[in-house]
Design an enzyme around this catalytic site. Structure first.
Site, PDB file in Angstrom:
ATOM      1  CG  ASP A  63      -2.288   0.581   0.942  1.00  0.00           C
ATOM      2  OD1 ASP A  63      -2.361   1.507   0.112  1.00  0.00           O
ATOM      3  OD2 ASP A  63      -3.270   0.129   1.546  1.00  0.00           O
TER       4      ASP A  63
ATOM      5  CG  ASP B  64      -9.660   2.185  -0.484  1.00  0.00           C
ATOM      6  OD1 ASP B  64      -9.158   1.089  -0.798  1.00  0.00           O
ATOM      7  OD2 ASP B  64      -9.101   2.995   0.278  1.00  0.00           O
TER       8      ASP B  64
HETATM    9  C1  GLA Z   1      -5.891   1.660   1.988  1.00  0.00           C
HETATM   10  C2  GLA Z   1      -6.300   0.524   1.091  1.00  0.00           C
HETATM   11  C3  GLA Z   1      -7.345  -0.325   1.793  1.00  0.00           C
HETATM   12  C4  GLA Z   1      -6.789  -0.832   3.109  1.00  0.00           C
HETATM   13  C5  GLA Z   1      -6.329   0.339   3.950  1.00  0.00           C
HETATM   14  C6  GLA Z   1      -5.622  -0.135   5.202  1.00  0.00           C
HETATM   15  O1  GLA Z   1      -6.904   2.570   2.146  1.00  0.00           O
HETATM   16  O2  GLA Z   1      -6.770   0.999  -0.120  1.00  0.00           O
HETATM   17  O3  GLA Z   1      -7.727  -1.398   0.972  1.00  0.00           O
HETATM   18  O4  GLA Z   1      -5.734  -1.706   2.856  1.00  0.00           O
HETATM   19  O5  GLA Z   1      -5.440   1.167   3.253  1.00  0.00           O
HETATM   20  O6  GLA Z   1      -5.200   0.923   5.980  1.00  0.00           O
END
Ligand code: GLA
Length: 725
Positions: free
Chosen positions: A461, A528
């Site tokens: 990430d 997301d």
């Molecule tokens: C980001 C990712 C999510 C999740 C969060 C965790 O927002 O896109 O899918 O992994 O971080 O903090």
């Protein structure tokens, strides 16, 4: 091997592959010029290529200038080009006006002169500016897929040279009068924007230190009214995961070009004597219709030796099920439930390490948190593997919370350009991976966890934009370029050490989606937002660059955590089907009926994943404003799977026909609606719906199409089509 300057005669190189031609002119007076990039011209001759010469207007241009329709791959103001300069830089205000002369031309590493024609191939061109003491090495390739890519390396032969920009470009013809590219934000990446290609520069700059949730992704020039299947379309993409720019430029004399490169911060690249800088690849894809542009990107990605297999494992990601609330017993129960419905990969998301009980602490400390996991992750990993599932884990290697052991021990490893730290975003800062000790600390921590748990999959990430990306120990000197290369190196080293490890590129959703990161990762997290209504659009446009198997695509909870909309499982599952399938839903909260239906959807994906993950993607034509048609067709056209999503309540009382493209016109096909779970049409379906005897030719399906049933809004129907005989 370079030929002396005077002896290089003009060369015309015509490369042809997969329905695309690239015609390049190289002479010693300047940099190579692209005379044509687009439709296959068929075999040419020297005289024929000369016949495509372009006229320049002596009244408005300087001698030797760039005429409309023919563009130097790096624009050079000394030729009389008054648009953006491709190369910007100087030695304290000198050597800023550069003029390169070509010294050697090679096709597939053999010198070429005169007229040469070939299939896919690589042109290598060397050019020098002796007065400015600079050398350029250009690579111009036409790949088997018909995709063009260009890259330049600048070597400094003099005293320190400060480089401001090195961008490459390709011409588009005067019929390209519209521009299509993308903007976006968190939860809503790749929103299409389309407008006239007017005089001036349409400039898309990304300064976020990552590709960006708002990235342009692919900048297209289009014939007026071009659709997914009609009208010529030219698209470019900069394969870089740091600061970058794309542009579409149209000058008053008629030149139209598309280009891009890395965006360098002030003083970021000072080339010492003998030092060089290489640009990211600029990819260029041409086709009739936007699908054809996408197919070249897809084919290129699919032809790479390390491309993922079509047997993509169905994934469960626990983020929207538990967030930071890690309870080993609950997660083990979730793994059991996942196995029951047919999940093949279990991914533990954020919250397993250091003091990470929420987003305010722990980033940077990549050791399993003993408070939550007293026996390490072993009990969970054991449960996951006992079901034959793979185990995946979340990391955010470039980031740090101030409340972490790492930040306390090495506050100087945090990026900063001034005496104070940049503003926080999501309570976190960016680690400077260009510092060797910082790099090796992060590297060693990752290696230890991956090795201990034999991790199959890593979700990588990158949740914040970079601000003031400087190196503290160098007075805040900018480090974006070095940071991007360091992140690439970290990925490359992990891949080398753990060749079977799959890596997902995530950045607060779809904030790091580009062909640079995809050289070393195996899928992206599209967004997301898993609300299927939004996802229909997100998949449509992310698919302009990526094939389905690289787009992480999950079935969320009945009520979307992002938008608050509620959808039936059938719409959520049918929407997610056209990507790398997964689930992101607290299965303990699901009813037994929902779990049964989910298992059926997963079985359906497994049945069709070979088709979905290798098939040709087709989008539209829309049967109506509110009905979105898309599908995948097998390479041998023996079968296809189409979906029609009702994005809204239809305007017409009788639904239209859906024209099914991509099939073999001469073959007969049987149609079969795919019924799973709660899709209740509520209206009388058309006859073919229940009639398995009807056999319709590909030609008829494409030109007449099939009558659609009435669909409730925010539902999809799926049609499986199989060739008969
Ligand atoms: C980001 C990712 C999510 C999740 C969060 C965790 O927002 O896109 O899918 O992994 O971080 O903090």
């Amino acid at each position: 091997m370079s030929t002396p300057l005077e002896s290089v005669p003009a060369s015309v190189i015509h490369l042809r592959s997969a329905g695309c031609s690239l015609l390049v002119l190289v002479d010693r007076t300047g940099l190579p010029r692209v005379r044509h990039w687009g439709a296959d011209l068929g075999p040419q001759s020297a005289a024929g290529a000369a016949g495509l010469d372009v006229i320049s207007d002596p009244h408005s241009r300087l001698p030797g200038e760039m005429p409309a329709g023919e563009v130097a791959v790096i624009t050079d103001p000394t030729t009389g080009w008054f648009g953006r300069a491709g190369l910007k830089g100087s030695r304290h205000g000198r050597s800023w006006s550069t003029s390169f002369r070509t010294t050697s031309v090679e096709l597939n590493e053999h010198p070429v002169t005169g007229f040469t024609e070939a299939g896919a191939g690589t042109l290598g061109v060397e050019a020098v500016d002796e007065e400015a003491a600079l050398t350029l090495h250009l690579v111009i390739e036409l790949l088997e897929s018909g995709l063009v890519r260009l890259r330049a390396t600048l070597t400094n032969d003099g005293t320190e040279f400060e480089l401001g920009e090195l961008s490459l470009n390709v011409p588009v013809p005067s019929q390209a009068t519209e521009i299509l590219d993308f903007g976006g934000r968190w939860g809503m990446e790749r929103q299409a924007q389309r407008h006239e290609f007017t005089v001036g520069t349409h400039l898309r700059e990304g300064r976020r230190g990552r590709t960006g949730l708002d990235a342009a992704t692919v900048v297209h020039a289009l014939e007026p009214g071009a659709t997914f299947c009609t009208g010529e379309a030219w698209g470019i993409h900069v394969a870089w995961s740091g600061n970058h720019r794309h542009f579409a430029e149209h000058d008053s004399a008629g030149v139209r070009l598309l280009g891009g490169g890395e965006l360098l911060l002030p003083g970021e690249l000072r080339l010492a004597t003998g030092q060089c800088y290489t640009t990211p690849w600029l990819y260029a894809s041409y086709g009739v219709g936007l699908d054809a542009v996408a197919h070249r990107f897809h084919n290129y990605l699919r032809n790479r030796p390390h491309h993922v297999s079509s047997d993509r494992p169905v994934t469960l990601n626990v983020w929207e099920a538990v967030y930071f609330d890690h309870d080993p017993d609950r997660l083990i129960a979730l793994a059991d439930r996942a196995a029951e419905v047919g999940i093949e990969r279990f991914v533990l998301d954020d919250g397993w390490f250091g003091a990470r009980r929420d987003s305010r602490a722990g980033l940077g400390d990549w050791t399993v948190s003993p408070d939550v996991w007293p026996d390490g992750l072993h009990p969970l990993v054991k449960a996951v593997r006992s079901h034959g599932m793979q185990f995946g884990l979340w990391f955010e290697p470039e980031m740090v919370n101030l409340d972490s052991d790492l930040a306390r021990a090495h506050p100087d490893w945090i990026m900063a350009a001034r005496s104070v730290l940049p503003r926080e975003q999501r309570s976190q800062h960016v680690l400077n991976l260009s510092i060797p000790e910082c790099f090796s600390t992060v590297h060693d921590q990752l290696v230890a966890v991956i090795a201990e748990y034999e991790i199959d999959y890593l979700k990588w990430d990158h949740n914040r934009d970079h601000l003031e990306a400087g190196l503290q120990s160098a007075g805040g000197a900018p480090v974006e370029h070095a940071q991007t290369l360091a992140a690439y190196r970290l990925l490359d080293e992990l891949k080398e050490r753990f060749p079977a490890l799959e890596i997902e590129s995530c950045a607060a959703g779809g904030g790091r989606i580009d062909l640079g990161i995809l050289e070393r990762t195996d899928r992206v997290w599209v967004s997301d937002c898993i609300d299927p209504l939004e996802r229909q659009r997100l998949m449509r446009w992310t698919g302009q660059l990526l094939p389905p198997e690289l787009m992480g695509s999950h079935i969320g909870s009945p009520r979307s955590h992002t938008t608050g909309r509620t959808h039936d499982l059938s719409f959520r599952a049918a929407t997610a089907l056209f990507g790398h399938y997964g689930v992101e839903w607290d299965l303990d909260a699901a009813t037994p009926e929902q779990l049964r239906e989910l298992a059926d959807w997963i079985a359906l994906y497994k049945q069709h994943r070979g088709l979905i993950n290798r098939g040709t993607v087709l989008r539209g034509p829309d049967p109506a404003d509110d009905l979105w048609l898309h599908g995948v067709v097998a390479a041998d056209r023996s079968e296809a799977l189409y979906a029609v999503a009702a994005m809204a309540w239809g305007a017409a009382s009788t639904p239209p026909r859906a024209r099914l493209r991509g099939l073999d016109a001469t073959r007969g096909y049987r149609l079969e609606p795919v019924h799973i779970g709660d899709a209740d049409l509520g209206f009388a379906p058309p006859r073919w719906w229940d009639d398995r005897t009807a056999v319709v030719t590909g030609a008829a399906l494409e030109s007449v199409g099939v009558q659609l049933p009435n669909q409730p809004p925010e539902h999809s129907i799926l049609i499986h089509v199989t060739a008969v005989g």
